[in-house]
Design an enzyme around this catalytic site. Structure first.
Site, mmCIF file in Angstrom:
data_model
loop_
_atom_site.group_PDB
_atom_site.id
_atom_site.type_symbol
_atom_site.label_atom_id
_atom_site.label_comp_id
_atom_site.label_asym_id
_atom_site.label_seq_id
_atom_site.Cartn_x
_atom_site.Cartn_y
_atom_site.Cartn_z
ATOM 1 N N LYS A 122 31.232 8.583 27.463
ATOM 2 C CA LYS A 122 31.565 9.777 26.814
ATOM 3 C C LYS A 122 32.822 10.498 27.512
ATOM 4 O O LYS A 122 33.775 10.663 26.598
ATOM 5 C CB LYS A 122 30.639 10.581 26.483
ATOM 6 C CG LYS A 122 29.233 9.901 25.556
ATOM 7 C CD LYS A 122 28.323 11.119 25.391
ATOM 8 C CE LYS A 122 27.360 11.331 26.759
ATOM 9 N NZ LYS A 122 26.584 10.357 27.330
ATOM 10 N N THR A 123 32.633 10.729 28.745
ATOM 11 C CA THR A 123 33.507 11.484 29.093
ATOM 12 C C THR A 123 34.905 10.928 29.354
ATOM 13 O O THR A 123 36.055 11.431 28.662
ATOM 14 C CB THR A 123 33.148 11.930 30.797
ATOM 15 O OG1 THR A 123 31.785 12.724 30.484
ATOM 16 C CG2 THR A 123 34.383 12.894 31.394
ATOM 17 N N GLU A 166 33.154 16.046 23.611
ATOM 18 C CA GLU A 166 32.135 15.170 24.067
ATOM 19 C C GLU A 166 30.708 15.625 23.689
ATOM 20 O O GLU A 166 30.338 16.668 23.884
ATOM 21 C CB GLU A 166 32.209 15.132 25.763
ATOM 22 C CG GLU A 166 31.040 14.093 26.381
ATOM 23 C CD GLU A 166 31.295 13.988 27.860
ATOM 24 O OE1 GLU A 166 30.343 13.886 28.410
ATOM 25 O OE2 GLU A 166 32.189 14.547 28.215
#
Length: 468
Positions: A122-123, A166
């Site tokens: 995600k990041t 995110e």
């Protein structure tokens, strides 16, 4: 979660309990940049706090009831205990208490939200997408779970209508955002302390996909079985889905993938035709797919390919995601947030490519009792890709310890012979052990979501002192 969610400009003065965390600091930064009165507290200093102080945000390094001041709303980290004095005081005063998800929703309100979800990646994907959009001429607001190396920040308040976020599934936060469009990188069981079962965890992603605007779309990375299943069920439900990956049936494919040192190169293939070649400054097959997803999201949002690719190619990483920490005595040191078996496998594969002919030395810290209980043996098996493994004690974090859950669950599963395992008693000892083992040409990788991140700089200090 409150019954009524309010946009940020209706929250009054906002105090953050746990402002030093990646999630809350991002929300606080956006609010402060928009001119809102913001304060916060944490029990220790973090890399996110200096930037907030530069914006004029008072950040206390302890919890105390009087830190709330004249706050109207209080945003609370999921790690806060019920007896936290600031939480207790907020309840006593009847203040508006908000979980992280409600705080993030408040700053999203009125924007066209693009959410990046998934068990892993995600990041990095959020960061890549932000970099690509900025280079393509957009000015998005963004909130990321790690520092963008290029900016030194994990959030900014842009002037455009896009909000790139995110979307964390660990506590169900991503179910309230209702984005216009979303990326799902993968769906593999995690956070079972919250969700209970793998089926419930996967069902949460089904609910997330259903929350996407009917006029919007999903980008799913179908090399992953969980994300593939989500793409199929979403299409069956009538949602627009664009699939990406190396898979032959992906709508947009990454082909001709190659790795040289710390770079990754691939060609974008769509509708049977080869297109742009992208050269990333970060290593690893999983980052190629993350970048492809970011590129496709930018294209579907209407931005030009040249600008988007320029942003991807200039991206130099995000904090704690295969982050280069330095070199001393011919030994390179990297740091990664990886704490799930699949993340460990992916980062060790990338580290092998970077190490070349050198050895790979890994310092791993299991994160959370609940995760180690379920995935400890799989973590150990994944670590077998290293030459030397230093395993630290379990980082307990927000849970209570369990004498039955120790690093032995990991250590006992490391494949032997072939990988040598070391069991230091402290972070300082771990640094000494690794510095003693490493030689010129070797690569040291620290892994985990806890304070293992301090080991890399300590290794560099020892090597620098010993070998100059």
């Amino acid at each position: 979660m409150p019954d009524v969610l309010l946009p940020a400009d209706q929250l009054g003065r906002v105090h953050f309990v746990g402002i030093g965390g990646a999630g809350l600091s991002a929300i606080a930064r956006i609010m402060a940049a928009r001119g809102m009165p913001v304060t916060g507290s944490d029990d220790h200093d973090t890399p996110f706090l200096p930037g907030l102080r530069e914006l004029g945000v008072p950040c206390h390094l302890e919890y105390a009831a009087d830190h709330l001041g004249a706050a109207d709303s209080v945003v609370v980290t999921t790690a806060a205990r019920e007896d936290n004095p600031e939480v207790v005081e907020a309840r006593r005063r009847g203040l508006r208490l908000l979980p992280r998800s409600a705080g993030l929703w408040s700053v999203m309100a009125g924007s066209r939200v693009v959410a990046v979800a998934g068990t892993h990646g995600k990041t990095t994907t959020t960061s890549l997408l932000t970099s690509a959009l900025v280079a393509a001429g957009a000015d998005p607001t963004y909130a990321v779970g790690g520092m963008l190396t290029a900016t030194g920040r994990n959030a900014d308040a842009g002037a455009g209508d896009l909000f790139v976020a995110e979307a964390d599934e660990s506590d169900g936060a991503f179910l309230v955002y209702r984005p216009y469009a979303a990326v799902v990188t993968n769906v593999a069981a995690d956070h079972l302390d919250v969700w209970g079962t793998e089926a419930a965890y996967r069902a949460a992603f089904d609910d997330f996909a259903a929350s996407v605007d009917p006029d919007g779309f999903l980008v799913c990375c179908i090399d992953d079985p969980g994300a593939r299943a989500l793409a199929e069920s979403s299409r069956a439900a009538g949602r627009r889905v664009v699939t990406v990956g190396e898979a032959g049936d992906a709508d947009v494919r990454a082909t001709d993938i190659s790795f040289v040192g710390s770079t990754s190169t691939f060609t974008v293939r769509r509708d049977g035709a080869d297109g742009t070649t992208v050269r990333l400054r970060i290593p690893g097959r999983h980052y190629v797919v993350d970048a492809l997803a970011a590129l496709v999201m930018g294209l579907e949002l209407g931005h030009d390919v040249e600008g988007l690719v320029s942003g991807l190619e200039s991206f130099s990483g995000s904090g704690r995601r295969m982050e280069a920490k330095g070199e001393a005595g011919g030994v390179r040191v990297y740091d990664s947030y990886a704490h799930h078996p699949r993340e460990i496998e992916a980062d060790l594969e990338a580290a092998r490519a970077v190490a070349g002919s050198g050895r790979l030395l890994v310092v791993f810290q299991p994160h959370l009792v609940s995760r180690t209980r379920v995935f400890g043996p799989d973590m150990g098996r994944a670590l077998g890709a290293a030459d030397e493994v230093v395993v630290l004690d379990v980082y307990v974090a927000r849970e209570e310890g369990d004498p039955a859950v120790t690093r032995a669950l990991v250590v006992d599963a490391v494949p032997l012979p072939g990988t040598h395992v070391h069991l230091p008693g402290s972070l300082d000892e771990a640094a000494e052990v690794v510095a003693g083992l490493a030689g010129p040409g070797d690569l040291v990788l620290t892994l985990g979501a806890g304070d293992v991140t301090t080991v890399g700089p300590a290794v560099l200090a020892v090597l620098g002192g010993a070998r100059g």
